[in-house]
Structure formats: C-alpha cells, structure tokens
Motif scaffolding. Structure first.
Motif, short mmCIF file in Angstrom:
data_model
loop_
_atom_site.label_atom_id
_atom_site.label_comp_id
_atom_site.label_asym_id
_atom_site.label_seq_id
_atom_site.Cartn_x
_atom_site.Cartn_y
_atom_site.Cartn_z
N GLY A 95 0.79 -1.24 0.00
CA GLY A 95 0.00 0.00 0.00
C GLY A 95 0.81 1.28 0.00
N ALA A 96 2.09 1.20 -0.34
CA ALA A 96 2.94 2.40 -0.33
C ALA A 96 2.47 3.42 -1.37
N ARG A 97 2.65 4.67 -1.04
CA ARG A 97 2.34 5.76 -1.97
C ARG A 97 3.46 5.86 -3.01
N LEU A 98 3.14 6.44 -4.14
CA LEU A 98 4.08 6.55 -5.26
C LEU A 98 5.35 7.32 -4.86
N GLN A 99 5.21 8.32 -3.97
CA GLN A 99 6.37 9.10 -3.53
C GLN A 99 7.40 8.22 -2.82
N VAL A 100 6.95 7.20 -2.11
CA VAL A 100 7.86 6.28 -1.43
C VAL A 100 8.63 5.49 -2.48
N TYR A 137 2.65 0.58 -10.89
CA TYR A 137 1.63 0.77 -9.85
C TYR A 137 0.25 0.37 -10.37
N LYS A 138 -0.08 0.86 -11.56
CA LYS A 138 -1.40 0.56 -12.16
C LYS A 138 -1.53 -0.93 -12.45
N GLU A 139 -0.46 -1.55 -12.92
CA GLU A 139 -0.49 -2.97 -13.25
C GLU A 139 -0.65 -3.83 -12.00
N PRO A 181 -2.38 5.58 -8.58
CA PRO A 181 -1.95 5.88 -7.21
C PRO A 181 -2.69 7.08 -6.63
N SER A 182 -2.76 7.14 -5.30
CA SER A 182 -3.39 8.27 -4.60
C SER A 182 -2.61 9.54 -4.91
N LYS A 183 -3.34 10.63 -4.98
CA LYS A 183 -2.72 11.93 -5.21
C LYS A 183 -2.53 12.63 -3.87
N GLY A 184 -1.77 13.71 -3.90
CA GLY A 184 -1.61 14.53 -2.71
C GLY A 184 -0.29 14.32 -2.00
N GLN A 185 -0.08 15.16 -1.01
CA GLN A 185 1.16 15.15 -0.25
C GLN A 185 1.21 13.98 0.72
N LEU A 186 2.41 13.57 1.05
CA LEU A 186 2.59 12.57 2.09
C LEU A 186 2.37 13.24 3.44
N PRO A 187 1.95 12.45 4.44
CA PRO A 187 1.81 13.03 5.78
C PRO A 187 3.18 13.52 6.25
N PHE A 188 3.22 14.75 6.77
CA PHE A 188 4.52 15.26 7.19
C PHE A 188 4.64 15.50 8.68
N SER A 189 3.53 15.70 9.38
CA SER A 189 3.59 16.05 10.79
C SER A 189 3.99 14.88 11.68
N THR A 190 4.79 15.19 12.70
CA THR A 190 5.14 14.18 13.70
C THR A 190 4.01 14.00 14.71
N ASP A 191 3.06 14.91 14.74
CA ASP A 191 1.99 14.89 15.74
C ASP A 191 1.15 13.61 15.72
N THR A 237 3.43 3.68 4.30
CA THR A 237 3.93 5.02 4.00
C THR A 237 4.23 5.77 5.30
N ARG A 238 3.34 5.66 6.30
CA ARG A 238 3.60 6.30 7.59
C ARG A 238 4.79 5.65 8.29
N ALA A 239 4.92 4.33 8.17
CA ALA A 239 6.06 3.63 8.78
C ALA A 239 7.37 4.13 8.17
N TRP A 240 7.38 4.26 6.85
CA TRP A 240 8.56 4.76 6.13
C TRP A 240 8.88 6.19 6.59
N ARG A 241 7.82 7.02 6.71
CA ARG A 241 7.99 8.40 7.14
C ARG A 241 8.51 8.44 8.59
N LEU A 242 8.01 7.55 9.43
CA LEU A 242 8.46 7.47 10.83
C LEU A 242 9.96 7.23 10.90
N VAL A 243 10.45 6.30 10.09
CA VAL A 243 11.89 6.01 10.07
C VAL A 243 12.67 7.25 9.62
N LYS A 244 12.13 7.97 8.64
CA LYS A 244 12.79 9.21 8.17
C LYS A 244 12.81 10.25 9.30
N PHE A 245 11.70 10.37 10.04
CA PHE A 245 11.65 11.32 11.16
C PHE A 245 12.71 10.97 12.21
#
Length: 184
Positions: free
Chosen positions: A24-29, A45-47, A53-63, A119-127
C-alpha cells in the motif's frame, strides 16, 4: 558483465517496488526508494494494484505519532525496525519492508486493525533518522516508545501504563481494549 548486473539491479528494484505497492505504499515512497523512472513506476503501480496511485502530499507532521493508539502502533513497528536494523544486514528500505510485514503479523495475531500504513512507517523512520522523533524508555514498563527528542526521559510514562481517560472506550477499528484496574 555490467549489462547483466544492471538487469539484475533493475529486477531487484522492480521486485522491491512491487512489494511496496502490495503493502500500500504511496508513489512518492517508490520514487524515493528506487531508481526507476516516474513513468515506469506509474505503469507498474497501475499494473500491480489495478488503479491509479493516490494523489496529494505525504503526511509530514510528527503529531500523528504522538496520539495514544497511533503511538503504540508506531512504537511496535519502530521496535521491530530497530531490532532488524541491528540484527540483519539489509538495505534500509528492505528493513522497513520486513519490519512492516512483521508489524502486520503482530496486529493480525492480536485481532487489531493496523493503524500504521507502510507510508507512515517509512515516514516514521525518516523522522527518527532526521532527529525529529526518537525512542524513550518508559519508567513503568521499561518498553521503548516513540517520543519527541526533547521528552524528559526520567519522567516518561507510556500510553499503555498511563492511558488517557477515554482510552479503550471507543469501538473504532484497531482500538485497543483496556482491562479495568481491578483485573491487575
């Protein structure tokens, strides 16, 4: 020989991208973690998923990671990630993938809806890598939980040891149920 190596490298990148898409990863990942072109990733992704894929920004807040239940799920994932990172020799994204798969196994074993997307897990590691989040040991249970880096460690009590007043009262998917204090 170099030509064969590049084909193998590309095959590994495609396999990694397919695994991430299936999780379920977003295209940005995918763009960040592979050397494949945007156009190839979009087609892949389509195949694989059968949809765009979903559009829009990745979640960025640590909150999000600081709220009660997401913190418990994020902490479970990050503890698995930290263990694998020390115990196995893998590329960073492969550690994220394996830790996320193990996180999913744990939530399924407990009949919980996973609150953490890959995607959030990946972002968490980046944070954590960027020092925006860290792990702090709970004074009560000794477990390690996701916190802001400036948390006062000697006074930290996790959300499992000191749940918020309404904790476990909701019927939301993924909800943890709290036993009454008389059960202890």
């Amino acid at each position: 020989m170099a030509r064969n190596k590049s084909i193998l490298t590309e095959a590994k990148q495609i396999e990694r991208a397919v695994t991430l898409i299936n999780l379920g990863a977003r295209l940005q990942v995918l763009e960040s973690e592979t050397d494949l072109s945007y156009e190839r990733l979009l087609r892949l992704y389509k195949e694989v998923s059968g949809k765009s894929p979903s559009k829009g920004q990745l979640p960025f807040s640590t909150d999000w990671f600081m709220t009660w239940q997401p913190n418990i799920h994020a902490s479970l994932f990050l503890n698995i990630h930290e263990y694998l990172n020390k115990a196995a020799e893998m590329d960073e994204i492969d550690v994220v993938i394996k830790a996320y798969q193990l996180y999913l196994e744990q939530t399924q074993a407990q009949n919980l809806e996973p609150l953490l997307s890959v995607t959030r897990a990946w972002r968490l590691v980046k944070f954590v890598d960027n020092g925006m989040l860290t792990m702090t040991k709970c004074n009560s249970c000794g477990g390690h939980y996701v916190t802001h880096p400036h948390e006062i460690a000697r006074h930290y009590t996790c959300g499992l040891c000191n749940p918020p007043a309404r904790a476990g009262k909701g019927k939301a998917a993924g909800a943890l149920t709290m036993q009454s204090s008389s059960a202890h």
